[in-house]
Design a protein around this motif. Structure first.
Motif: not given
Ligand code: DC
Length: 223
Positions: A11-26, A154-159
């Motif tokens: 799982i790659d992506g920028g900071a706060a894109s949701g990587k850690s929470s989704s990785a923990r769930a998987l 994973l990606q998400a708007d910066p705001e």
């Protein structure tokens, strides 16, 4: 078709894109060792700061890397990096490390020192009886495990990402970190070819996880 029962999820992506929470769930869902490589770069950065090393002190950085012993402690479902037998503390989430980590992570010697260590987490996962590993970071699907069984970006708007960090009570220059992480010469943050890109801006955690679980479950069904 998946031919091996040991699976690697990148799982790659920028900071706060949701990587850690989704990785923990998987990791829960599929019995995978969770490996947060950002925490490795953070622990190395904290060690460099503790030694008073600046990013332009390449000989000091190289000497530190050459001497420090990296091992892994499995805590629950997570891999924790030990530096000379010690797991880094909460300082790795503090603002000094937030500000410095992308600068240290851009140094090729630092990335090289962590390459074999990160790949070695597959052996740690096997040895600890996991069915595979889910590793999150910036270059997992591109450099560390380009042949990973499943790759997500994973990606998400910066705001929205800034709002998530603020709600965690953190001061974290994520836009600046993203800029440094995606423009550095060695292993820049980018969506690896073939990865499934998910925009998490308007999705809750369950929705993000569902989008990852579906292709994994489909591929694993015949096993
Ligand atoms: O995932 P994180 O925000 O905790 O990561 C902290 C920093 O570490 C990130 O800004 C860039 C660096 N990093 C990296 O360069 N490569 C990785 N695989 C993981 C993190």
């Amino acid at each position: 078709m998946i031919t091996s029962s040991f699976i690697i999820v990148a799982i790659d992506g920028g900071a706060a894109s949701g990587k850690s929470s989704s990785a923990r769930a998987l990791s829960e869902r599929f019995n995978l060792l969770h490996v947060d490589t950002g925490s490795f770069y953070r622990a190395i950065t904290a060690e460099m700061l503790r030694r008073g090393l600046r990013t332009d002190d390449l000989s000091g950085i190289s000497a530190t890397i050459a001497h420090v012993r990296l091992t892994t402690q499995v805590q629950g479902r997570s891999a924790r990096m030990e530096l000379d037998g010690r797991v880094a503390g909460e300082e790795i989430r503090g603002s000094a490390v937030n500000d410095a980590v992308s600068h240290f992570a851009a140094i090729p010697e630092v990335r090289q020192a962590l390459l074999a260590y990160q790949r070695g987490q597959a052996e740690v996962a096997r040895g600890a009886g996991f069915r595979g590993l889910v590793m999150e970071g910036r270059d997992i699907g591109s450099v560390i495990f380009p042949d990973a069984t499943f790759r997500f970006f994973l990606q998400a708007d910066p705001e929205e990402r800034a709002r998530r960090r603020a709600s965690e009570g953190q001061r974290d220059p994520i836009a600046e970190r993203d800029r440094l992480d995606s423009t550095r010469k060695t292993a820049p943050l980018a969506c690896p070819p073939g990865a499934l890109a998910i925009d998490t801006t308007h999705l809750n955690l369950a929705e993000v996880v569902a989008r990852m679980v579906a292709p994994i479950t489909r591929a694993l069904e015949p096993l």
